[in-house]
Enzyme design. Sequence first.
Site, mmCIF file in Angstrom:
data_model
loop_
_atom_site.group_PDB
_atom_site.id
_atom_site.type_symbol
_atom_site.label_atom_id
_atom_site.label_comp_id
_atom_site.label_asym_id
_atom_site.label_seq_id
_atom_site.Cartn_x
_atom_site.Cartn_y
_atom_site.Cartn_z
ATOM 1 N N THR A 1 0.868 -1.179 0.000
ATOM 2 C CA THR A 1 0.000 0.000 0.000
ATOM 3 C C THR A 1 0.904 1.228 0.000
ATOM 4 O OG1 THR A 1 -1.652 -1.211 1.266
ATOM 5 C CG2 THR A 1 -1.900 1.182 1.168
ATOM 6 N N LYS B 1 -7.101 1.220 -3.588
ATOM 7 C CA LYS B 1 -6.784 0.615 -2.288
ATOM 8 C C LYS B 1 -6.873 1.645 -1.169
ATOM 9 C CE LYS B 1 -5.159 -2.003 0.994
ATOM 10 N NZ LYS B 1 -3.931 -2.792 0.963
ATOM 11 N N LYS C 1 -0.773 5.895 8.355
ATOM 12 C CA LYS C 1 0.002 6.164 7.141
ATOM 13 C C LYS C 1 -0.874 6.121 5.902
ATOM 14 C CE LYS C 1 1.690 2.873 5.021
ATOM 15 N NZ LYS C 1 1.298 1.992 3.859
#
Length: 220
Positions: free
Chosen positions: A13, A89, A157
């Site tokens: 990711t 995502k 994050k």
Amino acid sequence: VLAAGAVHISMSTISPDLSRHLAEVHARHGQDYVAAPVLGNPDAVRSRTLFVLASGRTAAVEQVRPLLERLGQRLFVIGEDAAAANLVKLAGHVLTAITLESIGEVLALLRKGGIDARVGFDVLTNSLFDSRVHKIYGKKILNETYTPGMIVPLAEKDLWLALAEAERHAVPMPAASLVHARLVEMVARGWGGLDWSALGLLAAREAGLDGAALTDGGSE
């Protein structure tokens, strides 16, 4: 170090910009790059029920399709821009985080109002809110099982990456900004080792509920 014609499959990711940069670098070396992040938790990995999101040059995606299809229950091909799968995502993680925040708040309200949280959870998740996210992550909040999972700093994050992309495209995301701040608060409390479903723990603590317990990985 990859040979010409090789395909780098990245399932991390990462930001769309980094994915696009990697695709360009590989192309200069006669290689291909396919972004293939996934939606699903560790249990989905073990049971091969992940959802795989793939983007990259069509020929490269088709070359690795048999491998990607074995990793999960469905492969979504997003487009030729390698960055596209990463953006989808991040969008999925924004929705999950916002859902966790809302489930935590609602369960705290039910408990504080004297309603058995398990009864309320049963009503909600077996009527209008019967999605996988509500049921899987909501049950972690209901049972106060905040072990990883997706640890809080990684969730923080990912929301930061999504907000950076939103700023670049001038897309206001006030709900995502709020939940990002909640995740930062959890890190500040020393809860960095907990799963991001501990947003429910934060809601319970702020409601003054007793019995909102910490499990291994968090401290105060």
